[in-house]
Design an enzyme around this catalytic site. Structure first.
Site, PDB file in Angstrom:
ATOM      1  N   ASP A  93       2.828   2.696   8.148  1.00 46.59           N
ATOM      2  CA  ASP A  93       2.153   3.841   7.511  1.00 46.59           C
ATOM      3  C   ASP A  93       3.178   4.951   7.324  1.00 46.59           C
ATOM      4  OD1 ASP A  93       0.124   5.691   6.597  1.00 46.59           O
ATOM      5  OD2 ASP A  93      -1.342   4.513   7.715  1.00 46.59           O
ATOM      6  N   HIS A  96      -8.445   0.617  -2.410  1.00 48.74           N
ATOM      7  CA  HIS A  96      -9.486   1.326  -3.168  1.00 48.74           C
ATOM      8  C   HIS A  96      -9.175   2.811  -3.329  1.00 48.74           C
ATOM      9  CE1 HIS A  96     -12.268   2.575   0.469  1.00 48.74           C
ATOM     10  NE2 HIS A  96     -11.019   2.931   0.648  1.00 48.74           N
TER      11      HIS A  96
END
Length: 351
Positions: free
Chosen positions: A219, A257
């Site tokens: 991340d 998404h």
């Protein structure tokens, strides 16, 4: 026949008169449940170990009894808590399966996710949704908070922490459903990189279930800098738009998404470079719209699409046709979709 039609129309009209109030005051349920979490009502009852009277609960929470009673009356009406007799003449408040999800440290707690979505930062963009729909509309989150969601999170540690805790809530629900529903997806993998893995909750659950896997929690640097350390998992900071560390498979959960098709294709191409050409694969855990006709969670998938419109610049929930497009454009020639007991499905894709 005419009378029957009129009576049907009258019935529909009466239903509309009732339903419209759910939209006028739709925010109230979220606000009262948010209040319950902030007060720690579910935590207090859970720690007490048995139903609590209003007096006991108000004392434990240092609340004014009459106002707490009104909150509890509302929550009991919606079966978030329940009333149970204590002795011959007293009534106590007890947990239900729903209120157990409000216990902050509960195994399947959704408290952090609800606190995130009901926070002023996340609620404000909804007031700009209509502007977003216009051809010249700006992204609501950026319009109201001055930065896009990711830039805002990077410079606001408190919001970043709440965001990661909220994503961990979903991981504790979705990952067990993945492990139960399609464990074969992880067979034969020596290493797995969780792209956009946050605080590592999802990967930790996977490595515990499949201990032969070496995990890489990938991340942004400010995210992994405060991520807990787990055995068998390496926290690595970086930018998925630039490069992705190599592994046998790349795992995405509720990440793609957040991005438009162009960004997704770029991310997936970086992942294709990071996995072996002969046996590497993608494991995508995300919603697939229109796959479950009349299924109980359809409303949630459509709601999440609205959340993407309000909170991201180009994000959206995708249909199977839309997933096919981004995967093929990124160079993944075949894929399959597996359904699990969650709002998401599991997409396995191969170069």
């Amino acid at each position: 026949m005419g009378d029957v039609k009129v009576r049907g129309e009258e019935k529909d009209g009466i239903g509309a008169e009732v339903d419209i109030w759910n939209y006028v005051f739709g925010y109230v349920k979220m606000a009262v449940v948010n209040c319950a979490i902030e007060l720690g009502i579910a935590d207090a009852i859970e720690n007490y170990g048995s139903p609590m009277t209003l007096s006991e609960l108000s004392t434990a929470l240092e609340c004014e009894p009459s106002r707490l009673y009104r909150i509890m009356r509302f929550l009991v009406h919606y079966q978030i808590f329940k009333e149970e007799p204590i002795g011959e003449d007293a009534i106590g408040y007890a947990l239900t399966p729903l209120s157990r999800r409000l216990v902050r440290n509960g195994e399947r707690s959704m408290a952090a996710l609800l606190l995130l979505e009901s926070s002023p930062v996340m609620l404000a963009p909804w007031h700009s949704l209509s502007a977003r729909v216009l051809e010249s509309g700006n992204a609501p989150f950026e319009a109201t908070n001055g930065k896009d969601l990711w830039s805002y999170t990077e410079v606001n540690p408190g919001h970043s922490k709440l965001f990661d805790e909220a994503m961990a809530c979903d991981a504790r629900v979705a990952v067990p459903a993945i492990i139960e529903g399609c464990p074969e997806v992880f067979e034969g993998l020596g290493s797995l990189i969780d792209v956009g893995g946050g605080n590592g909750t999802a990967l930790t659950l996977l490595v515990k279930a499949f201990p032969w896997i070496r995990g890489i929690n990938f991340d942004l640097p400010h995210v992994v800098a405060v991520a807990p350390k787990y055995n068998g998992i390496e926290n690595v900071g970086g930018d998925m738009f630039e490069s992705v560390p190599k592994a046998d498979a790349a795992f995405f959960m509720w990440v793609l998404h957040d991005w438009g098709d162009e960004e997704c294709i770029k991310i997936l191409k970086k992942c294709r470079e990071a996995i072996p050409k002969d046996k590497g694969k993608l494991i995508i855990v995300d919603a697939v719209l229109e796959e479950h006709k009349d299924e109980k969670l359809d409303f949630l998938r459509l709601t999440l699409d609205m959340v993407m419109m309000a909170h991201t610049n180009k994000g959206k929930e995708r249909t199977l046709k839309e997933w096919t497009y981004v995967l093929k454009e990124a160079g993944f020639t075949r894929f399959s979709v597996k359904h699990i007991r969650a709002v998401q499905s599991v997409i396995e894709a191969y170069p």
